[in-house]
Each structure stands twice: as structure tokens, then as C-alpha cells.
Design a protein around this motif. Structure first.
Motif, PDB file in Angstrom:
ATOM      1  N   PHE A 277       0.816  -1.215   0.000  1.00  0.00           N
ATOM      2  CA  PHE A 277       0.000   0.000   0.000  1.00  0.00           C
ATOM      3  C   PHE A 277       0.853   1.271   0.000  1.00  0.00           C
ATOM      4  N   MET A 278       2.113   1.177   0.404  1.00  0.00           N
ATOM      5  CA  MET A 278       2.965   2.352   0.569  1.00  0.00           C
ATOM      6  C   MET A 278       3.054   3.242  -0.671  1.00  0.00           C
ATOM      7  N   PRO A 279       3.181   2.695  -1.902  1.00  0.00           N
ATOM      8  CA  PRO A 279       3.251   3.598  -3.067  1.00  0.00           C
ATOM      9  C   PRO A 279       2.061   4.538  -3.179  1.00  0.00           C
ATOM     10  N   MET A 280       0.882   4.105  -2.711  1.00  0.00           N
ATOM     11  CA  MET A 280      -0.300   4.952  -2.776  1.00  0.00           C
ATOM     12  C   MET A 280      -0.177   6.148  -1.846  1.00  0.00           C
ATOM     13  N   VAL A 281       0.588   5.998  -0.763  1.00  0.00           N
ATOM     14  CA  VAL A 281       0.769   7.086   0.190  1.00  0.00           C
ATOM     15  C   VAL A 281       1.664   8.179  -0.401  1.00  0.00           C
ATOM     16  N   LEU A 282       2.606   7.756  -1.260  1.00  0.00           N
ATOM     17  CA  LEU A 282       3.524   8.709  -1.868  1.00  0.00           C
ATOM     18  C   LEU A 282       2.801   9.586  -2.883  1.00  0.00           C
ATOM     19  N   SER A 283       3.278  10.797  -3.039  1.00  0.00           N
ATOM     20  CA  SER A 283       2.760  11.683  -4.076  1.00  0.00           C
ATOM     21  C   SER A 283       3.103  11.116  -5.446  1.00  0.00           C
ATOM     22  N   SER A 284       2.191  11.311  -6.399  1.00  0.00           N
ATOM     23  CA  SER A 284       2.451  10.845  -7.762  1.00  0.00           C
ATOM     24  C   SER A 284       3.681  11.516  -8.351  1.00  0.00           C
ATOM     25  N   VAL A 285       3.954  12.756  -7.926  1.00  0.00           N
ATOM     26  CA  VAL A 285       5.153  13.445  -8.392  1.00  0.00           C
ATOM     27  C   VAL A 285       6.399  12.718  -7.906  1.00  0.00           C
TER      28      VAL A 285
ATOM     29  N   VAL B 283       6.561   9.528  -7.052  1.00  0.00           N
ATOM     30  CA  VAL B 283       6.621   8.254  -7.781  1.00  0.00           C
ATOM     31  C   VAL B 283       7.206   8.469  -9.174  1.00  0.00           C
ATOM     32  N   GLY B 284       6.782   9.533  -9.849  1.00  0.00           N
ATOM     33  CA  GLY B 284       7.302   9.825 -11.177  1.00  0.00           C
ATOM     34  C   GLY B 284       8.794  10.092 -11.162  1.00  0.00           C
ATOM     35  N   ILE B 285       9.265  10.831 -10.154  1.00  0.00           N
ATOM     36  CA  ILE B 285      10.702  11.121 -10.049  1.00  0.00           C
ATOM     37  C   ILE B 285      11.487   9.844  -9.779  1.00  0.00           C
ATOM     38  N   ILE B 286      10.973   8.996  -8.878  1.00  0.00           N
ATOM     39  CA  ILE B 286      11.656   7.734  -8.553  1.00  0.00           C
ATOM     40  C   ILE B 286      11.802   6.866  -9.799  1.00  0.00           C
ATOM     41  N   TRP B 287      10.694   6.674 -10.519  1.00  0.00           N
ATOM     42  CA  TRP B 287      10.746   5.821 -11.701  1.00  0.00           C
ATOM     43  C   TRP B 287      11.499   6.487 -12.846  1.00  0.00           C
ATOM     44  N   GLY B 288      11.548   7.801 -12.875  1.00  0.00           N
ATOM     45  CA  GLY B 288      12.383   8.480 -13.859  1.00  0.00           C
ATOM     46  C   GLY B 288      13.849   8.143 -13.660  1.00  0.00           C
ATOM     47  N   TYR B 289      14.279   8.072 -12.400  1.00  0.00           N
ATOM     48  CA  TYR B 289      15.663   7.680 -12.112  1.00  0.00           C
ATOM     49  C   TYR B 289      15.876   6.185 -12.388  1.00  0.00           C
TER      50      TYR B 289
ATOM     51  N   ASN C 229       1.774   1.644  -8.687  1.00  0.00           N
ATOM     52  CA  ASN C 229       1.352   2.700  -7.768  1.00  0.00           C
ATOM     53  C   ASN C 229      -0.024   2.461  -7.174  1.00  0.00           C
ATOM     54  N   PHE C 230      -0.918   1.769  -7.906  1.00  0.00           N
ATOM     55  CA  PHE C 230      -2.315   1.722  -7.487  1.00  0.00           C
ATOM     56  C   PHE C 230      -2.819   0.317  -7.161  1.00  0.00           C
ATOM     57  N   ILE C 231      -1.920  -0.630  -6.967  1.00  0.00           N
ATOM     58  CA  ILE C 231      -2.353  -1.965  -6.566  1.00  0.00           C
ATOM     59  C   ILE C 231      -2.896  -1.958  -5.139  1.00  0.00           C
ATOM     60  N   GLY C 232      -2.255  -1.202  -4.256  1.00  0.00           N
ATOM     61  CA  GLY C 232      -2.591  -1.209  -2.834  1.00  0.00           C
ATOM     62  C   GLY C 232      -4.047  -0.948  -2.501  1.00  0.00           C
ATOM     63  N   PRO C 233      -4.669   0.131  -3.018  1.00  0.00           N
ATOM     64  CA  PRO C 233      -6.071   0.408  -2.665  1.00  0.00           C
ATOM     65  C   PRO C 233      -7.022  -0.709  -3.072  1.00  0.00           C
ATOM     66  N   TYR C 234      -6.807  -1.284  -4.252  1.00  0.00           N
ATOM     67  CA  TYR C 234      -7.689  -2.362  -4.699  1.00  0.00           C
ATOM     68  C   TYR C 234      -7.471  -3.623  -3.860  1.00  0.00           C
ATOM     69  N   MET C 235      -6.239  -3.862  -3.439  1.00  0.00           N
ATOM     70  CA  MET C 235      -5.982  -5.000  -2.566  1.00  0.00           C
ATOM     71  C   MET C 235      -6.758  -4.854  -1.256  1.00  0.00           C
TER      72      MET C 235
ATOM     73  N   ILE D  63       2.569  11.050 -15.656  1.00  0.00           N
ATOM     74  CA  ILE D  63       3.029  11.197 -17.028  1.00  0.00           C
ATOM     75  C   ILE D  63       3.724  12.540 -17.214  1.00  0.00           C
ATOM     76  N   TYR D  64       3.152  13.577 -16.660  1.00  0.00           N
ATOM     77  CA  TYR D  64       3.705  14.915 -16.829  1.00  0.00           C
ATOM     78  C   TYR D  64       5.098  15.013 -16.229  1.00  0.00           C
ATOM     79  N   VAL D  65       5.310  14.378 -15.080  1.00  0.00           N
ATOM     80  CA  VAL D  65       6.618  14.415 -14.424  1.00  0.00           C
ATOM     81  C   VAL D  65       7.642  13.587 -15.188  1.00  0.00           C
ATOM     82  N   MET D  66       7.236  12.416 -15.674  1.00  0.00           N
ATOM     83  CA  MET D  66       8.191  11.487 -16.275  1.00  0.00           C
ATOM     84  C   MET D  66       8.541  11.846 -17.721  1.00  0.00           C
ATOM     85  N   THR D  67       7.565  12.226 -18.530  1.00  0.00           N
ATOM     86  CA  THR D  67       7.830  12.455 -19.954  1.00  0.00           C
ATOM     87  C   THR D  67       7.240  13.750 -20.485  1.00  0.00           C
ATOM     88  N   GLY D  68       6.265  14.328 -19.797  1.00  0.00           N
ATOM     89  CA  GLY D  68       5.605  15.509 -20.318  1.00  0.00           C
ATOM     90  C   GLY D  68       4.778  15.244 -21.557  1.00  0.00           C
ATOM     91  N   GLY D  69       4.496  13.965 -21.826  1.00  0.00           N
ATOM     92  CA  GLY D  69       3.734  13.600 -23.020  1.00  0.00           C
ATOM     93  C   GLY D  69       4.595  13.199 -24.199  1.00  0.00           C
TER      94      GLY D  69
END
Length: 291
Positions: A108-116, A118-124, A167-173, A232-238
């Protein structure tokens, strides 16, 4: 006045403030946005009425349909990725032992993090020079698999799907765990007495019992995927070359970067219509009477 009428009156009065706020901040802006779609407006100054020109341009714009296609890929990844994985994890982690609670919290922890964040982490992670993914591939003898994951138009959209699913598996679980725990223990006892195997029990008993929860999860997946933007906006901007453009980012770029507020309003109205059509269609396909 009967007791039932008093209860209905109390419920109406109690819900009225929330409904007023919802109407003011959600329903009215939707119609207001649709109205502005009939104007050529740059956000300031006078708005020029142009009728259906913005909506006609939306229909003819290939980038809009490319964005819609990308959104459909995200919807498919969410519905067929997040929901099944969350369901399997819910079945495995339904008991409340200390170890299982720790695993639940980590999922569930990824859901607690801001999407921004998460985007920065996966960008790295995806970074072609310093990213951990290419580093692992090289050290595993798979250097030929190294890619510029977010810069290659052929694979960038598929690379984006992974963090979205993660990022969104936790809430549905958590939803599925709650639904599974609400199944009466007597049903499990009866299935054991009848000699029902675990696989048959899953498809004949468990899934029908939580089918309504699955339908809610699918609706949330579709609505969440169609309004996906921040990650998407953080990682690639489209980019690159609109290869990861989504409907929300397309609307944002036209509204706030190009200052075409009327056209952006038309795009947002089209997003709402497509979202409603997909949700209604998915619920029709999933309609099932559980006896």
C-alpha cells in the motif's frame, strides 16, 4: 409523518450540504466547461463564439486520438494488471498475521507517496545512464536489453505502464481484502464439507460473492486511468513526439501552454463523454446475476 418518511427527510437534509458542494465544485464546472467549448478564448479578454468549431477540431485532431489510444492502453493495463494482481494478493494476504500486515503495508505504501515523487523515482529507475534498471541488465549479462526507456517512442508508453500499475495496486488490494473478509465463514465450511477444491471455490463461490466489489474496482480503474496526468507529466511531459501523450496532458498543454482555453474546454468535455461511455459499457459487459 411516518417513521420511514422522517428517516428519508433526515437523510435528505444530512446529504444536502455535501450535494450543494458537489454541485458547485463538480457538476456546474462540467457544464461551464462544455459551454466555453463553444468559444475561441485565450483565458483573458473577450471570448468569441465559434459554435461547434472546437468540437469539430477535437474530432479531426490525430493527436487527440493518439492520446485516446494511449489512454486505452493505460485503461487496459490498469484493469488487467492492477485488478487481478490486487485480487491475488488479497487472497494470499487475507489473514491478519504480523507478517501479512507488514506485506500489506509495503504494497500500500506507493499509494501514500505523491504521484510526483513516484514519477521522479521511476524516472531515475529508467534513466539510460544512471538508472538502476539498465545497471541491473548490464550486470546480469543482458546489456543488449538496455534501452532509453522513456526516450524511445516505441517503448516509452509501455515503460510508463509499469509505475502506474505498481502505484495503485494497494487500494484495490485493501478493497478486495475487506470484501473477502465479509464472506460468511459458514460458506467456507459448507464448501469444505462438499469437497470443493480451492480453484473451483475461487470461481464458483469467491468471485461471485465479491463481484460487485470487482465492478467498483473496474470503474475506479477506468475513471482513474482516463484522468491520469501527474505521473506522465513528471516522467515524460507527453513526449517524445506525443508517444506518451494522454487526454489529460493533451488538454493541459492546449489550455495552459498554448492558451487555447476554449479548445481545452472542448477536450475536457470530450474526456467526460468518453469516460462515461467506457464506464457504462464496462458495467454492461460485467453485468451478471449471481444466484
Amino acid at each position: 409523518m411516518t417513521s420511514a418518511a422522517r428517516i428519508r427527510g433526515f437523510i435528505t437534509v444530512a446529504l444536502l450540504p455535501a450535494f450543494v458542494l458537489y454541485a458547485f465544485f463538480v457538476i456546474i464546472p462540467v457544464f461551464w466547461s462544455a459551454y466555453y467549448g463553444f468559444f475561441d478564448w485565450k483565458g483573458i479578454g473577450a471570448a468569441k463564439f465559434i459554435g461547434l468549431d472546437n468540437y469539430a477540431e477535437v474530432i479531426k485532431d490525430p493527436i487527440f486520438w493518439k492520446s485516446f489510444k494511449n489512454n486505452m492502453l493505460i485503461v487496459a493495463a490498469s484493469v488487467f494488471g492492477q485488478v487481478p494482481i490486487a485480487l491475488v494478493l488479497a487472497i494470499l494476504l487475507m489473514k491478519s498475521t504480523l507478517f501479512q500486515r507488514m506485506i500489506r503495508a509495503s504494497i500500500f505504501m506507493p499509494m501514500v507517496l505523491s504521484s510526483v515523487v513516484v514519477g521522479i523515482i521511476w524516472g531515475y529507475i529508467y534513466h539510460p545512464q544512471i538508472g538502476i534498471l539498465n545497471f541491473l541488465l548490464e550486470n546480469l549479462g543482458l546489456a543488449s536489453w538496455k534501452k532509453a526507456w522513456l526516450s524511445d517512442p516505441k517503448i516509452s508508453m509501455y515503460a510508463i505502464m509499469v509505475p502506474i500499475i505498481w502505484n495503485f495496486i494497494g487500494p484495490y488490494m485493501i478493497m478486495f481484502i475487506a470484501a473477502l473478509q465479509n464472506i460468511s465463514p459458514e460458506i467456507d465450511d459448507a464448501s469444505q464439507i462438499d469437497g470443493v477444491g480451492p480453484v473451483r471455490k475461487l470461481f464458483v463461490i469467491t468471485l461471485p460473492m465479491i463481484w460487485d466489489t470487482i465492478k467498483v474496482a473496474v470503474v475506479l480503474c477506468i475513471s482513474g486511468s482516463l484522468k491520469a496526468f501527474d505521473l506522465i507529466y513528471v516522467m515524460t511531459g507527453g513526449g517524445p513526439a506525443h508517444s506518451t501523450e494522454l487526454l489529460a496532458s493533451y488538454m493541459y498543454n492546449n489550455t495552459f501552454n498554448v492558451f487555447r482555453y476554449g479548445y481545452g474546454s472542448a477536450v475536457s468535455t470530450a474526456i467526460i463523454i468518453l469516460s462515461m461511455a467506457l464506464i457504462v459499457g464496462s458495467q454492461y459487459l460485467m453485468k451478471r446475476e449471481v444466484r
